[in-house]
Design a protein around this motif. Sequence first.
Motif, mmCIF file in Angstrom:
data_model
loop_
_atom_site.group_PDB
_atom_site.id
_atom_site.type_symbol
_atom_site.label_atom_id
_atom_site.label_comp_id
_atom_site.label_asym_id
_atom_site.label_seq_id
_atom_site.Cartn_x
_atom_site.Cartn_y
_atom_site.Cartn_z
ATOM 1 N N PHE A 127 0.858 -1.179 0.000
ATOM 2 C CA PHE A 127 0.000 0.000 0.000
ATOM 3 C C PHE A 127 0.903 1.240 0.000
ATOM 4 C CE2 PHE A 127 -2.684 3.073 2.453
ATOM 5 C CZ PHE A 127 -3.651 3.238 1.483
ATOM 6 N N ILE A 128 0.421 2.310 -0.600
ATOM 7 C CA ILE A 128 1.265 3.490 -0.831
ATOM 8 C C ILE A 128 1.793 4.139 0.463
ATOM 9 C CG2 ILE A 128 -0.635 5.158 -0.964
ATOM 10 C CD1 ILE A 128 0.982 6.470 -3.340
ATOM 11 N N ALA A 129 1.174 3.861 1.599
ATOM 12 C CA ALA A 129 1.660 4.461 2.857
ATOM 13 C C ALA A 129 3.131 4.114 3.102
ATOM 14 C CB ALA A 129 0.820 3.975 4.031
ATOM 15 N N THR A 130 3.534 2.907 2.696
ATOM 16 C CA THR A 130 4.925 2.474 2.916
ATOM 17 C C THR A 130 5.893 3.429 2.217
ATOM 18 O OG1 THR A 130 4.039 0.211 2.738
ATOM 19 C CG2 THR A 130 6.443 0.444 2.869
ATOM 20 N N THR A 131 5.578 3.764 0.986
ATOM 21 C CA THR A 131 6.506 4.592 0.216
ATOM 22 C C THR A 131 6.295 6.090 0.455
ATOM 23 O OG1 THR A 131 4.985 4.249 -1.640
ATOM 24 C CG2 THR A 131 7.019 2.948 -1.612
ATOM 25 N N GLU A 132 5.062 6.476 0.769
ATOM 26 C CA GLU A 132 4.831 7.894 1.103
ATOM 27 C C GLU A 132 5.737 8.317 2.261
ATOM 28 O OE1 GLU A 132 0.135 8.843 0.166
ATOM 29 O OE2 GLU A 132 0.634 7.659 1.919
ATOM 30 N N ALA A 133 5.874 7.423 3.232
ATOM 31 C CA ALA A 133 6.687 7.759 4.417
ATOM 32 C C ALA A 133 8.136 8.039 4.024
ATOM 33 C CB ALA A 133 6.619 6.618 5.431
ATOM 34 N N ILE A 134 8.623 7.297 3.041
ATOM 35 C CA ILE A 134 10.007 7.508 2.575
ATOM 36 C C ILE A 134 10.111 8.904 1.972
ATOM 37 C CG2 ILE A 134 11.793 6.702 0.968
ATOM 38 C CD1 ILE A 134 10.438 3.874 1.158
ATOM 39 N N THR A 135 9.206 9.214 1.062
ATOM 40 C CA THR A 135 9.222 10.515 0.394
ATOM 41 C C THR A 135 9.044 11.659 1.386
ATOM 42 O OG1 THR A 135 8.131 9.383 -1.434
ATOM 43 C CG2 THR A 135 8.274 11.770 -1.583
ATOM 44 N N HIS A 136 8.157 11.460 2.380
ATOM 45 C CA HIS A 136 7.906 12.533 3.359
ATOM 46 C C HIS A 136 9.192 12.980 4.063
ATOM 47 C CE1 HIS A 136 3.406 11.243 3.821
ATOM 48 N NE2 HIS A 136 3.636 11.952 2.731
ATOM 49 N N THR A 137 10.142 12.072 4.210
ATOM 50 C CA THR A 137 11.392 12.454 4.902
ATOM 51 C C THR A 137 12.370 13.171 3.967
ATOM 52 O OG1 THR A 137 12.609 10.452 4.316
ATOM 53 C CG2 THR A 137 11.275 10.356 6.336
ATOM 54 N N GLY A 138 12.117 13.106 2.662
ATOM 55 C CA GLY A 138 13.061 13.668 1.702
ATOM 56 C C GLY A 138 13.957 12.601 1.101
ATOM 57 N N ALA A 139 13.834 11.367 1.586
ATOM 58 C CA ALA A 139 14.649 10.264 1.048
ATOM 59 C C ALA A 139 14.052 9.765 -0.267
ATOM 60 C CB ALA A 139 14.716 9.127 2.064
ATOM 61 N N ARG A 140 14.784 8.888 -0.945
ATOM 62 C CA ARG A 140 14.338 8.383 -2.239
ATOM 63 C C ARG A 140 13.893 6.922 -2.120
ATOM 64 N NH1 ARG A 140 14.660 10.016 -7.518
ATOM 65 N NH2 ARG A 140 14.873 8.365 -9.074
ATOM 66 N N ILE A 141 12.773 6.638 -2.777
ATOM 67 C CA ILE A 141 12.250 5.266 -2.789
ATOM 68 C C ILE A 141 13.061 4.433 -3.774
ATOM 69 C CG2 ILE A 141 10.245 3.840 -3.353
ATOM 70 C CD1 ILE A 141 8.596 6.545 -3.177
ATOM 71 N N VAL A 142 13.476 3.251 -3.340
ATOM 72 C CA VAL A 142 14.108 2.294 -4.253
ATOM 73 C C VAL A 142 13.331 0.986 -4.129
ATOM 74 C CG1 VAL A 142 16.210 1.002 -4.801
ATOM 75 C CG2 VAL A 142 16.373 3.386 -4.032
ATOM 76 N N PHE A 143 12.796 0.519 -5.248
ATOM 77 C CA PHE A 143 11.996 -0.706 -5.201
ATOM 78 C C PHE A 143 12.851 -1.937 -5.484
ATOM 79 C CE2 PHE A 143 8.429 2.245 -6.466
ATOM 80 C CZ PHE A 143 7.677 2.051 -5.311
ATOM 81 N N ALA A 144 12.465 -3.035 -4.850
ATOM 82 C CA ALA A 144 13.054 -4.341 -5.167
ATOM 83 C C ALA A 144 11.893 -5.307 -5.375
ATOM 84 C CB ALA A 144 13.952 -4.812 -4.033
ATOM 85 N N ASP A 145 11.992 -6.136 -6.399
ATOM 86 C CA ASP A 145 10.864 -7.016 -6.773
ATOM 87 C C ASP A 145 10.640 -8.102 -5.710
ATOM 88 O OD1 ASP A 145 8.740 -7.811 -8.318
ATOM 89 O OD2 ASP A 145 9.918 -8.314 -10.095
ATOM 90 N N ILE A 146 9.501 -8.772 -5.845
ATOM 91 C CA ILE A 146 9.074 -9.735 -4.823
ATOM 92 C C ILE A 146 9.383 -11.175 -5.223
ATOM 93 C CG2 ILE A 146 7.262 -8.259 -3.894
ATOM 94 C CD1 ILE A 146 5.263 -9.871 -5.692
ATOM 95 N N ASP A 147 9.226 -12.052 -4.243
ATOM 96 C CA ASP A 147 9.374 -13.485 -4.445
ATOM 97 C C ASP A 147 8.054 -14.022 -5.021
ATOM 98 O OD1 ASP A 147 10.666 -16.182 -3.489
ATOM 99 O OD2 ASP A 147 8.599 -16.201 -2.733
#
Length: 368
Positions: free
Chosen positions: A86-106
């Motif tokens: 859910f987008i809350a996981t990544t919104e929190a990263i952006t809110h701090t000024g950090a950059r989201i980096v995705f890694a694919d799933i199993d």
Amino acid sequence: MNIPLIDLKVQYQNIKDEIDKAIRKVIESAQFAGGEEVTGFEHEFAEFCGVKYGVATSNGSTALDLTLLAFGIGEGDEVITTPATFIATTEAITHTGARIVFADIDPDSYNINLKEIEKKITSRTRALIPVHLFGQPCDMDPIIELARKHNLILIEDAAQSHGAEYKGKRVGQFGDASIFSFYPGKNLGAYGHAGIVVTNREDIANKVNLLANHGRHEKYAHLIEGYNYQADAIQMAVLRVKLRHLVDWNEKRRQNAKIYNSLLETLPVLSPKEKEYAKHVYHLYVIKTEKRNELSEWLNSKGISTGIHYPVPLHLQPAYKYLDLVSGSFPVTEELCSKVLSLPMFPELKEDDIISITEEIKKFFSLQ
Ligand SMILES: Cc1ncc(COP(=O)(O)O)c(C=O)c1O
């Protein structure tokens, strides 16, 4: 037939007396913000997770925001997480000024894939946020090892996995800090919004507490600027009641999943796989099928509610266009999102209902 995806009304009827009493107690005490219900729940839930501290928050999203801030994550940092969340996981990263980096799933567990995380680690990586998706814990041992090796902060997003176990231990105790959401439909849900940060780190618990309450421990002594992200006492009182039922409810979810698994075995759908290290708590019972949209329509037309978690992976959401991640970037997540279908799942779901649901699925495929 009318089978909902979740049924909070029937849950309330079963615990009505306890809930009504708990809510009345808060109203009569007029202690609506802070107080015994809040500290009581923080303590009880932290203990449930096997950690020392719990700091209740206004919801799971603010729990994530505050956790990342408490660790000092910010501009110039990269945080690795899954695009199947859910987008809350990544919104929190952006809110701090950090950059989201995705890694694919199993492809089996639908949780973040260790090998994919390894490929994404750079000198700027500060933290990892594994998400225990749908109620199944991530394979934590190798993730912990990787985090230690690269000196990364490990934050569990356990918003969907209250009481789930990894190698016999409940989630929430593996990260440097972990968050839970108590959104009403969660395995442990409030009667409104609520969340919590749990951790063994006293400094982090104190920092989250301070940030959640305008940077103060005393009424008008603001040590830093913060937020008003505190939990409400009524929600905490509700959660204290419900926490007493959580283990039993999770067991009922697991029994329902077992019934689904056996009835769906011969049908052309893929049931969720419980990994050998996991005690899955089936926040959602998610199947995979090539005919997802058609099957969903068929079931809905028969009065059976379904859900899609999630129809569009995060990296392909308009909000993340700026990351320039085209279709094909995370093939396992993309395949999942194109095929997943959530079937009704809640503790009070009856075996007869599961039989009716799977009969309808059988009928659907016999007409194909
Ligand atoms: C994986 C995950 N993280 C975070 C959240 C955010 O929680 P909340 O809705 O309480 O803000 C959710 C809620 O659905 C979630 O599923």
